[in-house]
Write a protein that holds these residues in place. Structure first.
Motif, PDB file in Angstrom:
ATOM      1  N   VAL A 193      -1.564  60.857  58.973  1.00 52.44           N
ATOM      2  CA  VAL A 193      -0.262  61.256  58.569  1.00 52.44           C
ATOM      3  C   VAL A 193       0.136  60.477  57.420  1.00 52.44           C
ATOM      4  O   VAL A 193       0.683  61.235  56.267  1.00 52.44           O
ATOM      5  CB  VAL A 193       1.117  61.121  59.611  1.00 52.44           C
ATOM      6  CG1 VAL A 193       2.213  61.100  58.768  1.00 52.44           C
ATOM      7  CG2 VAL A 193       0.503  61.886  60.725  1.00 52.44           C
ATOM      8  N   ASN A 194      -0.240  59.393  57.185  1.00 48.84           N
ATOM      9  CA  ASN A 194       0.423  58.594  55.826  1.00 48.84           C
ATOM     10  C   ASN A 194      -0.583  59.209  54.600  1.00 48.84           C
ATOM     11  O   ASN A 194       0.061  59.463  53.523  1.00 48.84           O
ATOM     12  CB  ASN A 194      -0.356  57.150  56.026  1.00 48.84           C
ATOM     13  CG  ASN A 194       0.826  56.581  56.905  1.00 48.84           C
ATOM     14  OD1 ASN A 194       1.874  56.936  57.386  1.00 48.84           O
ATOM     15  ND2 ASN A 194       0.596  55.121  57.244  1.00 48.84           N
ATOM     16  N   GLN A 195      -2.080  59.516  54.938  1.00 49.76           N
ATOM     17  CA  GLN A 195      -2.787  60.076  53.746  1.00 49.76           C
ATOM     18  C   GLN A 195      -2.330  61.500  53.541  1.00 49.76           C
ATOM     19  O   GLN A 195      -2.249  61.769  52.168  1.00 49.76           O
ATOM     20  CB  GLN A 195      -4.274  59.889  54.215  1.00 49.76           C
ATOM     21  CG  GLN A 195      -4.703  58.605  54.280  1.00 49.76           C
ATOM     22  CD  GLN A 195      -6.226  58.717  54.805  1.00 49.76           C
ATOM     23  OE1 GLN A 195      -6.726  59.631  54.658  1.00 49.76           O
ATOM     24  NE2 GLN A 195      -6.811  57.526  54.948  1.00 49.76           N
ATOM     25  N   LEU A 196      -1.928  62.328  54.340  1.00 52.31           N
ATOM     26  CA  LEU A 196      -1.480  63.693  54.180  1.00 52.31           C
ATOM     27  C   LEU A 196      -0.147  63.522  53.262  1.00 52.31           C
ATOM     28  O   LEU A 196       0.076  64.241  52.299  1.00 52.31           O
ATOM     29  CB  LEU A 196      -1.260  64.575  55.378  1.00 52.31           C
ATOM     30  CG  LEU A 196      -2.438  64.585  56.271  1.00 52.31           C
ATOM     31  CD1 LEU A 196      -2.036  65.160  57.913  1.00 52.31           C
ATOM     32  CD2 LEU A 196      -3.305  65.942  55.422  1.00 52.31           C
ATOM     33  N   LYS A 197       0.664  62.655  53.744  1.00 52.36           N
ATOM     34  CA  LYS A 197       1.923  62.887  52.854  1.00 52.36           C
ATOM     35  C   LYS A 197       1.549  62.154  51.502  1.00 52.36           C
ATOM     36  O   LYS A 197       2.368  62.785  50.684  1.00 52.36           O
ATOM     37  CB  LYS A 197       2.889  61.808  53.632  1.00 52.36           C
ATOM     38  CG  LYS A 197       3.440  62.285  55.045  1.00 52.36           C
ATOM     39  CD  LYS A 197       4.327  61.286  55.929  1.00 52.36           C
ATOM     40  CE  LYS A 197       5.621  60.987  55.287  1.00 52.36           C
ATOM     41  NZ  LYS A 197       6.338  59.858  56.110  1.00 52.36           N
ATOM     42  N   GLN A 198       1.050  61.038  51.424  1.00 53.82           N
ATOM     43  CA  GLN A 198       1.083  60.894  50.087  1.00 53.82           C
ATOM     44  C   GLN A 198      -0.130  61.690  49.070  1.00 53.82           C
ATOM     45  O   GLN A 198       0.287  62.044  48.155  1.00 53.82           O
ATOM     46  CB  GLN A 198       0.022  59.425  50.041  1.00 53.82           C
ATOM     47  CG  GLN A 198      -0.047  58.597  48.557  1.00 53.82           C
ATOM     48  CD  GLN A 198      -0.807  57.457  49.024  1.00 53.82           C
ATOM     49  OE1 GLN A 198      -1.442  57.039  49.907  1.00 53.82           O
ATOM     50  NE2 GLN A 198      -0.623  56.461  48.050  1.00 53.82           N
ATOM     51  N   ALA A 199      -0.912  62.363  49.628  1.00 55.31           N
ATOM     52  CA  ALA A 199      -1.852  63.284  48.807  1.00 55.31           C
ATOM     53  C   ALA A 199      -1.198  64.240  48.560  1.00 55.31           C
ATOM     54  O   ALA A 199      -1.401  64.986  47.615  1.00 55.31           O
ATOM     55  CB  ALA A 199      -3.129  63.478  49.659  1.00 55.31           C
ATOM     56  N   LEU A 200      -0.461  65.093  49.554  1.00 50.72           N
ATOM     57  CA  LEU A 200       0.115  66.228  49.285  1.00 50.72           C
ATOM     58  C   LEU A 200       1.492  66.226  48.774  1.00 50.72           C
ATOM     59  O   LEU A 200       2.138  67.072  48.670  1.00 50.72           O
ATOM     60  CB  LEU A 200      -0.170  67.113  50.622  1.00 50.72           C
ATOM     61  CG  LEU A 200      -1.480  67.115  51.186  1.00 50.72           C
ATOM     62  CD1 LEU A 200      -1.333  68.000  52.223  1.00 50.72           C
ATOM     63  CD2 LEU A 200      -2.399  67.878  50.234  1.00 50.72           C
ATOM     64  N   HIS A 201       2.012  65.043  48.734  1.00 52.10           N
ATOM     65  CA  HIS A 201       3.291  64.664  48.178  1.00 52.10           C
ATOM     66  C   HIS A 201       4.422  65.337  49.213  1.00 52.10           C
ATOM     67  O   HIS A 201       5.246  66.071  48.611  1.00 52.10           O
ATOM     68  CB  HIS A 201       3.550  65.344  46.744  1.00 52.10           C
ATOM     69  CG  HIS A 201       2.434  65.188  45.687  1.00 52.10           C
ATOM     70  ND1 HIS A 201       2.013  63.812  45.504  1.00 52.10           N
ATOM     71  CD2 HIS A 201       1.475  66.026  45.189  1.00 52.10           C
ATOM     72  CE1 HIS A 201       0.941  64.002  44.587  1.00 52.10           C
ATOM     73  NE2 HIS A 201       0.530  65.364  44.549  1.00 52.10           N
TER      74      HIS A 201
END
Ligand SMILES: [Zn+2]
Length: 309
Positions: A193-201
């Motif tokens: 979830v953290n990676q998705l939020k960060q990469a996809l803004h």
């Protein structure tokens, strides 16, 4: 499908990641060994003129796309014969995107999703809709053409939307064309979830599942695949997590809730429709730019329509 206002931070990232430009500075041309005559007037005279129809045909040809009968990918505003001054790709032709495109001197918006709030862009979907009328007037004011690039966009190989997300997540090594499930190195649901939020803004996502659970098999379903396909993939491929753009809450979300109470482990992450597919339309801008001579292609993220309170 991204909307009005992105945060300062997000717009900076978008500009850095997504904007592609053809124009080369004189210095850049010199480095490339281009003669001054070509770099001056020559560059302009070498620039091609394209109509909206020319650009559409070029996309179909370059994408090796077969004609799709009854496609929703039709011109929603403007005329096929108008000369293109600049192109913007986006998820949703929001009023903010229209204004920003006009500021860029672009008069052709290539949008993944509908302009008039229903799948076929029927302006009479709700008869007498004042918002539709005002939006049409805004488009006319700027002589803005709009073409939906949805069915053909997903028909590209690889699917431009999925591949755009894969690139943004840096998952290329685990992507197999045609497979919706990627097997990535194991991480926790929270880390994913953290990676998705960060990469996809993305500021907030909705989740069903245990944040501690390991995830490796990711079903990547950006956009709105519909309950039948989402649940079919959950049942047949048994991924660790479904990563989706949106769900009908009474379908997939309730299926996942019951499945968890029965001991199944497939988690659900809902990114939001617009933000889940936006990297795909950024990918389209990068894909299209080198195929055009003298026309700038800019990606503008339409962003999420929601405020979290
Ligand atoms: Zn889509």
């Amino acid at each position: 499908m991204k909307h009005p206002h992105v945060t300062q931070d997000q717009s900076a990232v978008n500009r850095r990641d997504f904007i592609t430009r053809t124009a080369l500075s004189a210095g850049a041309l010199a480095l490339l060994g281009v003669q001054p005559s070509l770099a001056g007037n020559g560059l302009q005279s070498a620039a091609n003129t394209y109509t909206v129809q020319d650009v559409i045909e070029l996309i179909l040809k370059e994408g090796k796309l077969q004609v799709i009968p009854n496609t929703v990918d039709t011109i929603k505003a403007g005329s096929p014969g108008q000369t293109v001054t600049g192109i913007v790709t986006t998820m949703f032709t929001t009023t903010a995107v229209i204004e920003q495109a006009a500021q860029l001197n672009a008069n052709f918006i290539i949008a993944h999703e509908p302009t008039f709030y229903n799948h076929t862009d029927n302006p009479a979907w709700v008869p007498g809709n004042a918002v539709v009328k005002q939006k049409q007037q805004l488009l006319e004011k700027y002589n803005m053409a709009v073409w939906r690039f949805h069915d053909y966009c997903h028909a590209l190989k690889p699917d431009a939307i999925s591949y755009g997300v894969v690139q943004q997540m840096n998952w290329q090594a685990w992507y197999k064309q045609g497979d919706v499930v990627l097997t990535i190195p194991q991480l926790s649901l929270q880390q994913l979830v953290n990676q998705l939020k960060q990469a996809l803004h993305i500021a907030h996502v909705r989740v069903i599942g245990n944040l501690e659970q390991p995830c490796s098999r990711i079903a990547l379903l950006p956009g709105a695949w519909g309950g039948v396909r989402q649940v079919t993939i959950a049942e047949t491929q048994i991924p660790d997590v479904l990563v989706v753009g949106e769900v009908s809450e009474w379908e997939t979300a309730e299926y996942i809730r019951d499945a968890h109470s029965m001991g199944k482990k497939t988690a659900l992450v809902i990114l939001g429709h617009a933000q889940s597919e936006e990297p795909g339309m950024a990918y389209v801008a990068n894909w299209l730019q080198p195929k055009l001579n003298g026309i700038t292609v800019t990606h503008i993220a339409s962003g999420s329509p929601f405020t979290w309170v």
